[in-house]
Scaffold this motif. Structure first.
Motif, PDB file in Angstrom:
ATOM      1  N   ALA A   1      10.982   6.827  12.473  1.00  0.00           N
ATOM      2  CA  ALA A   1      11.773   7.499  11.432  1.00  0.00           C
ATOM      3  C   ALA A   1      12.018   6.550  10.261  1.00  0.00           C
ATOM      4  CB  ALA A   1      13.088   7.997  12.015  1.00  0.00           C
ATOM      5  N   GLU A   2      12.403   5.319  10.566  1.00  0.00           N
ATOM      6  CA  GLU A   2      12.695   4.351   9.494  1.00  0.00           C
ATOM      7  C   GLU A   2      11.455   4.036   8.670  1.00  0.00           C
ATOM      8  OE1 GLU A   2      15.208   1.179   9.495  1.00  0.00           O
ATOM      9  OE2 GLU A   2      16.585   1.917  11.029  1.00  0.00           O
ATOM     10  N   ALA A   3      10.324   3.854   9.364  1.00  0.00           N
ATOM     11  CA  ALA A   3       9.092   3.505   8.640  1.00  0.00           C
ATOM     12  C   ALA A   3       8.663   4.664   7.740  1.00  0.00           C
ATOM     13  CB  ALA A   3       7.990   3.148   9.632  1.00  0.00           C
ATOM     14  N   LEU A   4       8.864   5.891   8.193  1.00  0.00           N
ATOM     15  CA  LEU A   4       8.529   7.045   7.358  1.00  0.00           C
ATOM     16  C   LEU A   4       9.503   7.153   6.178  1.00  0.00           C
ATOM     17  CD1 LEU A   4       7.697   9.595  10.200  1.00  0.00           C
ATOM     18  CD2 LEU A   4       6.065   8.627   8.556  1.00  0.00           C
ATOM     19  N   ALA A   5      10.779   6.928   6.468  1.00  0.00           N
ATOM     20  CA  ALA A   5      11.789   6.986   5.397  1.00  0.00           C
ATOM     21  C   ALA A   5      11.484   5.944   4.319  1.00  0.00           C
ATOM     22  CB  ALA A   5      13.188   6.760   5.974  1.00  0.00           C
ATOM     23  N   ALA A   6      11.014   4.780   4.745  1.00  0.00           N
ATOM     24  CA  ALA A   6      10.674   3.722   3.778  1.00  0.00           C
ATOM     25  C   ALA A   6       9.553   4.170   2.848  1.00  0.00           C
ATOM     26  CB  ALA A   6      10.264   2.450   4.522  1.00  0.00           C
ATOM     27  N   GLU A   7       8.784   5.169   3.283  1.00  0.00           N
ATOM     28  CA  GLU A   7       7.697   5.724   2.455  1.00  0.00           C
ATOM     29  C   GLU A   7       8.154   6.949   1.672  1.00  0.00           C
ATOM     30  OE1 GLU A   7       4.667   4.434   1.930  1.00  0.00           O
ATOM     31  OE2 GLU A   7       5.333   2.727   3.123  1.00  0.00           O
ATOM     32  N   GLY A   8       9.446   7.248   1.727  1.00  0.00           N
ATOM     33  CA  GLY A   8       9.973   8.374   0.964  1.00  0.00           C
ATOM     34  C   GLY A   8       9.870   9.708   1.673  1.00  0.00           C
ATOM     35  N   VAL A   9       9.688   9.674   2.992  1.00  0.00           N
ATOM     36  CA  VAL A   9       9.589  10.915   3.765  1.00  0.00           C
ATOM     37  C   VAL A   9      10.993  11.398   4.144  1.00  0.00           C
ATOM     38  CG1 VAL A   9       8.731  11.921   5.936  1.00  0.00           C
ATOM     39  CG2 VAL A   9       7.304  10.288   4.660  1.00  0.00           C
TER      40      VAL A   9
ATOM     41  N   MET B   1       0.846  -1.201   0.000  1.00  0.00           N
ATOM     42  CA  MET B   1       0.000   0.000   0.000  1.00  0.00           C
ATOM     43  C   MET B   1       0.886   1.258   0.000  1.00  0.00           C
ATOM     44  SD  MET B   1      -2.702   0.981   2.970  1.00  0.00           S
ATOM     45  CE  MET B   1      -4.094   2.026   2.695  1.00  0.00           C
ATOM     46  N   ASP B   2       0.653   2.122  -0.951  1.00  0.00           N
ATOM     47  CA  ASP B   2       1.393   3.386  -0.980  1.00  0.00           C
ATOM     48  C   ASP B   2       0.741   4.335   0.024  1.00  0.00           C
ATOM     49  OD1 ASP B   2       2.538   5.821  -1.485  1.00  0.00           O
ATOM     50  OD2 ASP B   2       2.088   5.850  -3.636  1.00  0.00           O
ATOM     51  N   LEU B   3       1.480   4.798   0.999  1.00  0.00           N
ATOM     52  CA  LEU B   3       0.891   5.641   2.051  1.00  0.00           C
ATOM     53  C   LEU B   3       0.679   7.087   1.596  1.00  0.00           C
ATOM     54  CD1 LEU B   3       2.516   4.318   5.352  1.00  0.00           C
ATOM     55  CD2 LEU B   3       0.465   3.545   4.154  1.00  0.00           C
TER      56      LEU B   3
END
Ligand code: NAP
Length: 259
Positions: free
Chosen positions: A24-32, A1-3
Protein backbone atom coordinates in the motif's frame (compact mmCIF):
# COMPACT_ATOMS: atom_id res chain seq x y z
CA UNK A 1 11.54 6.02 -12.50
CA UNK A 2 7.94 7.15 -12.83
CA UNK A 3 5.82 3.99 -12.65
CA UNK A 4 3.02 5.65 -14.60
CA UNK A 5 0.21 4.76 -12.19
CA UNK A 6 -0.43 8.09 -10.48
CA UNK A 7 -4.18 8.63 -10.06
CA UNK A 8 -4.98 4.90 -10.31
CA UNK A 9 -6.95 3.16 -7.57
CA UNK A 10 -5.82 0.06 -5.70
CA UNK A 11 -7.70 -2.32 -3.45
CA UNK A 12 -5.08 -3.69 -1.07
CA UNK A 13 -6.30 -6.57 1.07
CA UNK A 14 -4.97 -7.38 4.54
CA UNK A 15 -3.03 -4.15 4.63
CA UNK A 16 -2.93 -2.65 8.13
CA UNK A 17 0.59 -4.03 8.64
CA UNK A 18 3.26 -6.30 7.23
CA UNK A 19 3.56 -7.03 3.52
CA UNK A 20 0.10 -5.72 2.59
CA UNK A 21 0.81 -2.38 4.21
CA UNK A 22 4.21 -2.20 2.51
CA UNK A 23 2.54 -2.70 -0.88
CA UNK A 24 0.00 0.00 0.00
CA UNK A 25 2.76 2.45 0.94
CA UNK A 26 4.79 1.77 -2.20
CA UNK A 27 1.71 2.33 -4.36
CA UNK A 28 0.79 5.48 -2.44
CA UNK A 29 4.32 6.79 -3.05
CA UNK A 30 3.48 6.51 -6.77
CA UNK A 31 0.31 8.56 -6.34
CA UNK A 32 -2.11 5.62 -6.26
CA UNK A 33 -5.33 6.12 -4.27
CA UNK A 34 -6.10 3.25 -1.91
CA UNK A 35 -8.80 1.20 -0.28
CA UNK A 36 -7.32 -0.90 2.51
CA UNK A 37 -8.80 -3.86 4.33
CA UNK A 38 -8.05 -5.69 7.60
CA UNK A 39 -10.19 -7.19 10.36
CA UNK A 40 -9.24 -4.92 13.27
CA UNK A 41 -10.65 -1.45 12.72
CA UNK A 42 -8.34 0.69 14.84
CA UNK A 43 -4.96 -0.37 13.41
CA UNK A 44 -6.48 -0.19 9.94
CA UNK A 45 -7.64 3.39 10.45
CA UNK A 46 -4.29 4.36 11.97
CA UNK A 47 -2.45 2.90 8.98
CA UNK A 48 -4.76 4.69 6.56
CA UNK A 49 -4.25 8.03 8.36
CA UNK A 50 -0.49 7.51 8.37
CA UNK A 51 -0.35 6.77 4.63
CA UNK A 52 -2.63 9.73 3.85
CA UNK A 53 -0.38 12.03 5.83
CA UNK A 54 2.82 10.75 4.23
CA UNK A 55 1.75 10.61 0.60
CA UNK A 56 -1.26 12.93 0.15
CA UNK A 57 -3.35 10.31 -1.66
CA UNK A 58 -6.96 9.31 -0.91
CA UNK A 59 -7.05 6.33 1.46
CA UNK A 60 -10.35 4.70 2.41
CA UNK A 61 -10.81 1.67 4.64
CA UNK A 62 -13.08 -1.36 4.39
CA UNK A 63 -12.82 -3.26 7.65
CA UNK A 64 -13.69 -6.95 7.50
CA UNK A 65 -12.45 -10.49 7.10
CA UNK A 66 -11.48 -10.75 3.44
CA UNK A 67 -11.81 -14.54 3.57
CA UNK A 68 -15.57 -14.19 4.08
CA UNK A 69 -18.31 -13.20 1.64
CA UNK A 70 -19.23 -10.32 3.95
CA UNK A 71 -15.66 -9.01 4.10
CA UNK A 72 -15.30 -9.15 0.32
CA UNK A 73 -18.65 -7.40 -0.15
CA UNK A 74 -17.45 -4.56 2.11
CA UNK A 75 -14.18 -4.30 0.19
CA UNK A 76 -15.92 -4.24 -3.19
CA UNK A 77 -18.54 -1.76 -2.01
CA UNK A 78 -15.72 0.61 -1.05
CA UNK A 79 -13.77 -0.13 -4.23
CA UNK A 80 -16.00 -1.55 -6.98
CA UNK A 81 -13.65 -0.83 -9.90
CA UNK A 82 -10.00 -1.00 -8.83
CA UNK A 83 -7.19 -0.62 -11.36
CA UNK A 84 -4.94 -2.63 -9.07
CA UNK A 85 -5.89 -5.53 -6.80
CA UNK A 86 -3.48 -6.85 -4.18
CA UNK A 87 -4.77 -10.16 -2.87
CA UNK A 88 -3.53 -10.96 0.60
CA UNK A 89 -4.79 -12.59 3.80
CA UNK A 90 -3.31 -14.10 6.91
CA UNK A 91 -1.55 -17.42 6.54
CA UNK A 92 -3.07 -20.65 7.85
CA UNK A 93 -1.75 -22.38 11.00
CA UNK A 94 1.58 -24.20 10.86
CA UNK A 95 2.00 -27.72 12.24
CA UNK A 96 2.07 -31.46 11.60
CA UNK A 97 -0.24 -32.07 8.61
CA UNK A 98 -1.64 -35.18 10.29
CA UNK A 99 -3.20 -33.06 13.01
CA UNK A 100 -5.32 -31.06 10.56
CA UNK A 101 -8.86 -32.18 9.87
CA UNK A 102 -11.17 -31.44 6.93
CA UNK A 103 -12.27 -28.11 8.41
CA UNK A 104 -8.65 -26.88 8.54
CA UNK A 105 -8.10 -27.75 4.87
CA UNK A 106 -11.32 -26.06 3.79
CA UNK A 107 -10.54 -22.95 5.84
CA UNK A 108 -7.05 -22.75 4.31
CA UNK A 109 -8.49 -23.13 0.82
CA UNK A 110 -11.00 -20.38 1.56
CA UNK A 111 -8.38 -18.00 2.98
CA UNK A 112 -5.51 -18.50 0.61
CA UNK A 113 -7.16 -19.55 -2.65
CA UNK A 114 -10.91 -19.07 -3.00
CA UNK A 115 -11.08 -15.58 -1.54
CA UNK A 116 -8.49 -14.28 -4.05
CA UNK A 117 -10.32 -16.00 -6.92
CA UNK A 118 -13.64 -14.43 -5.87
CA UNK A 119 -12.09 -10.95 -5.81
CA UNK A 120 -10.49 -11.48 -9.20
CA UNK A 121 -13.81 -12.64 -10.61
CA UNK A 122 -15.51 -9.50 -9.28
CA UNK A 123 -13.08 -6.99 -10.79
CA UNK A 124 -11.16 -8.47 -13.72
CA UNK A 125 -13.68 -8.00 -16.53
CA UNK A 126 -14.01 -4.31 -15.59
CA UNK A 127 -10.23 -3.99 -15.73
CA UNK A 128 -10.22 -5.58 -19.18
CA UNK A 129 -12.92 -3.18 -20.42
CA UNK A 130 -10.89 -0.21 -19.13
CA UNK A 131 -7.72 -1.68 -20.72
CA UNK A 132 -5.67 -1.55 -17.53
CA UNK A 133 -5.45 -3.97 -14.63
CA UNK A 134 -2.74 -5.25 -12.34
CA UNK A 135 -3.41 -8.14 -9.99
CA UNK A 136 -0.86 -9.31 -7.45
CA UNK A 137 -1.36 -12.33 -5.26
CA UNK A 138 0.85 -12.42 -2.18
CA UNK A 139 1.55 -16.13 -1.80
CA UNK A 140 4.69 -17.72 -0.31
CA UNK A 141 8.11 -19.10 -1.23
CA UNK A 142 6.64 -22.39 0.01
CA UNK A 143 4.80 -22.65 -3.31
CA UNK A 144 8.10 -23.41 -5.05
CA UNK A 145 9.92 -24.95 -2.10
CA UNK A 146 7.30 -26.69 0.03
CA UNK A 147 7.83 -27.56 3.67
CA UNK A 148 5.69 -30.13 5.48
CA UNK A 149 5.13 -27.86 8.49
CA UNK A 150 3.40 -25.37 6.19
CA UNK A 151 1.28 -27.96 4.40
CA UNK A 152 -2.00 -26.00 4.69
CA UNK A 153 -0.40 -22.91 3.20
CA UNK A 154 1.34 -24.86 0.42
CA UNK A 155 -1.74 -26.77 -0.66
CA UNK A 156 -4.04 -23.74 -0.82
CA UNK A 157 -1.54 -21.40 -2.45
CA UNK A 158 -0.54 -23.93 -5.12
CA UNK A 159 -4.20 -23.96 -6.13
CA UNK A 160 -4.26 -20.18 -6.45
CA UNK A 161 -0.98 -20.27 -8.38
CA UNK A 162 -2.30 -22.78 -10.91
CA UNK A 163 -5.56 -20.90 -11.31
CA UNK A 164 -3.80 -17.56 -11.84
CA UNK A 165 -1.54 -19.02 -14.51
CA UNK A 166 -4.55 -20.57 -16.22
CA UNK A 167 -6.35 -17.26 -16.64
CA UNK A 168 -3.38 -14.87 -17.05
CA UNK A 169 -3.08 -15.50 -20.79
CA UNK A 170 -6.80 -14.80 -21.22
CA UNK A 171 -6.41 -11.19 -20.03
CA UNK A 172 -2.97 -9.93 -21.05
CA UNK A 173 -4.12 -8.65 -24.45
CA UNK A 174 -6.45 -6.31 -22.54
CA UNK A 175 -3.44 -5.02 -20.52
CA UNK A 176 -4.52 -6.91 -17.41
CA UNK A 177 -1.76 -8.89 -15.71
CA UNK A 178 -1.75 -11.37 -12.86
CA UNK A 179 1.45 -12.13 -10.98
CA UNK A 180 2.31 -13.80 -7.70
CA UNK A 181 4.90 -12.53 -5.22
CA UNK A 182 6.45 -15.32 -3.13
CA UNK A 183 7.96 -13.97 0.11
CA UNK A 184 10.22 -15.71 2.58
CA UNK A 185 11.54 -14.32 5.84
CA UNK A 186 10.35 -10.75 5.71
CA UNK A 187 10.42 -8.98 9.05
CA UNK A 188 6.73 -8.90 9.98
CA UNK A 189 4.58 -9.84 12.97
CA UNK A 190 3.58 -13.07 11.25
CA UNK A 191 7.22 -14.10 10.85
CA UNK A 192 8.06 -13.14 14.43
CA UNK A 193 5.16 -15.23 15.76
CA UNK A 194 6.19 -18.23 13.62
CA UNK A 195 9.75 -17.96 14.92
CA UNK A 196 8.45 -17.61 18.47
CA UNK A 197 6.63 -20.93 18.06
CA UNK A 198 9.92 -22.60 17.08
CA UNK A 199 11.50 -21.61 20.40
CA UNK A 200 9.06 -23.87 22.26
CA UNK A 201 10.37 -26.89 20.33
CA UNK A 202 14.04 -26.00 20.11
CA UNK A 203 14.57 -24.58 23.59
CA UNK A 204 16.45 -21.67 22.00
CA UNK A 205 15.68 -18.03 22.74
CA UNK A 206 13.92 -15.84 20.19
CA UNK A 207 17.20 -14.04 19.42
CA UNK A 208 18.95 -17.38 18.87
CA UNK A 209 16.18 -18.55 16.52
CA UNK A 210 16.35 -15.29 14.55
CA UNK A 211 20.15 -15.63 14.33
CA UNK A 212 19.81 -19.24 13.09
CA UNK A 213 17.21 -18.21 10.50
CA UNK A 214 19.32 -15.38 9.14
CA UNK A 215 22.54 -17.46 9.20
CA UNK A 216 20.88 -20.05 6.96
CA UNK A 217 19.91 -17.38 4.40
CA UNK A 218 22.35 -16.52 1.60
CA UNK A 219 21.47 -12.86 2.21
CA UNK A 220 22.40 -13.23 5.92
CA UNK A 221 19.48 -11.06 6.84
CA UNK A 222 15.72 -10.90 6.68
CA UNK A 223 13.84 -9.08 3.98
CA UNK A 224 12.63 -5.55 4.66
CA UNK A 225 8.99 -4.95 3.93
CA UNK A 226 9.87 -1.83 1.91
CA UNK A 227 11.79 -4.07 -0.49
CA UNK A 228 8.69 -6.19 -0.95
CA UNK A 229 6.50 -3.14 -1.51
CA UNK A 230 8.86 -1.73 -4.14
CA UNK A 231 8.76 -4.93 -6.19
CA UNK A 232 4.97 -5.02 -5.90
CA UNK A 233 4.70 -1.42 -7.13
CA UNK A 234 6.85 -2.20 -10.17
CA UNK A 235 4.71 -5.21 -11.08
CA UNK A 236 1.71 -2.87 -10.86
CA UNK A 237 3.35 -0.25 -13.04
CA UNK A 238 2.43 0.92 -16.52
CA UNK A 239 5.73 -0.63 -17.68
CA UNK A 240 4.81 -4.17 -16.66
CA UNK A 241 2.02 -4.89 -19.15
CA UNK A 242 4.05 -7.60 -20.92
CA UNK A 243 4.79 -9.43 -17.68
CA UNK A 244 2.15 -11.86 -16.52
CA UNK A 245 1.62 -15.31 -15.02
CA UNK A 246 4.89 -15.12 -13.10
CA UNK A 247 5.92 -16.37 -9.67
CA UNK A 248 8.52 -14.04 -8.24
CA UNK A 249 10.65 -15.40 -5.40
CA UNK A 250 11.55 -12.74 -2.85
CA UNK A 251 13.69 -14.89 -0.58
CA UNK A 252 17.19 -13.44 -0.38
CA UNK A 253 18.50 -16.11 -2.75
CA UNK A 254 17.45 -19.10 -0.67
CA UNK A 255 15.69 -21.02 -3.46
CA UNK A 256 18.38 -23.38 -4.79
CA UNK A 257 17.21 -24.24 -8.31
CA UNK A 258 17.49 -22.43 -11.67
CA UNK A 259 13.77 -22.47 -12.46
P1 NAP B 1 1.30 -9.81 9.22
O1 NAP B 1 2.47 -8.92 9.45
O2 NAP B 1 0.78 -10.63 10.35
O3 NAP B 1 0.12 -8.88 8.63
C1 NAP B 1 -1.09 -9.45 8.27
C2 NAP B 1 -2.06 -8.35 7.85
O4 NAP B 1 -3.19 -8.99 7.26
C3 NAP B 1 -2.60 -7.51 8.98
O5 NAP B 1 -2.88 -6.23 8.50
C4 NAP B 1 -3.89 -8.24 9.36
O6 NAP B 1 -4.77 -7.38 10.04
C5 NAP B 1 -4.38 -8.63 7.97
N1 NAP B 1 -5.24 -9.82 7.91
C6 NAP B 1 -4.94 -11.06 8.36
N2 NAP B 1 -5.96 -11.89 8.13
C7 NAP B 1 -6.92 -11.16 7.49
C8 NAP B 1 -8.21 -11.46 7.00
N3 NAP B 1 -8.73 -12.68 7.11
N4 NAP B 1 -8.94 -10.47 6.42
C9 NAP B 1 -8.42 -9.21 6.31
N5 NAP B 1 -7.20 -8.88 6.77
C10 NAP B 1 -6.47 -9.84 7.36
O7 NAP B 1 1.60 -10.87 8.05
P2 NAP B 1 2.62 -10.81 6.80
O8 NAP B 1 3.91 -11.38 7.22
O9 NAP B 1 2.54 -9.48 6.17
O10 NAP B 1 1.96 -11.93 5.85
C11 NAP B 1 1.08 -11.63 4.79
C12 NAP B 1 0.88 -12.92 3.99
O11 NAP B 1 2.14 -13.33 3.43
C13 NAP B 1 0.38 -14.10 4.85
O12 NAP B 1 -0.50 -14.89 4.10
C14 NAP B 1 1.66 -14.87 5.13
O13 NAP B 1 1.42 -16.24 5.38
C15 NAP B 1 2.39 -14.67 3.80
N6 NAP B 1 3.83 -14.91 3.95
C16 NAP B 1 4.63 -14.07 4.64
C17 NAP B 1 5.98 -14.32 4.74
C18 NAP B 1 6.93 -13.40 5.49
O14 NAP B 1 8.14 -13.57 5.35
N7 NAP B 1 6.44 -12.45 6.24
C19 NAP B 1 6.51 -15.47 4.17
C20 NAP B 1 5.67 -16.32 3.45
C21 NAP B 1 4.33 -16.03 3.34
P3 NAP B 1 -5.94 -7.97 11.00
O15 NAP B 1 -5.27 -9.01 11.87
O16 NAP B 1 -6.46 -6.80 11.74
O17 NAP B 1 -6.94 -8.58 10.09
Amino acid sequence: MDLGISGRTALVCAASKGLGRACAEALAAEGVNLVLTARSVEPLELSAADIRRKFSVAVAVAPGDITTELGRMAALAACPAPDILINNAGGPPVGDWRTFDREHWLAAADSNMVSAIMLMRAVIDGMAERRFGRIINITSAMVKQPHSGLSLSVAARIGLTGFSKAIAAQYVAANVTINNLLPEQFETDRLRSNIQKLTAKSGRTLDEEVAAATASSPAKRMGRVEEFGAVCAFYCSAHAGYLTGQNVMLDGGRYPAVF
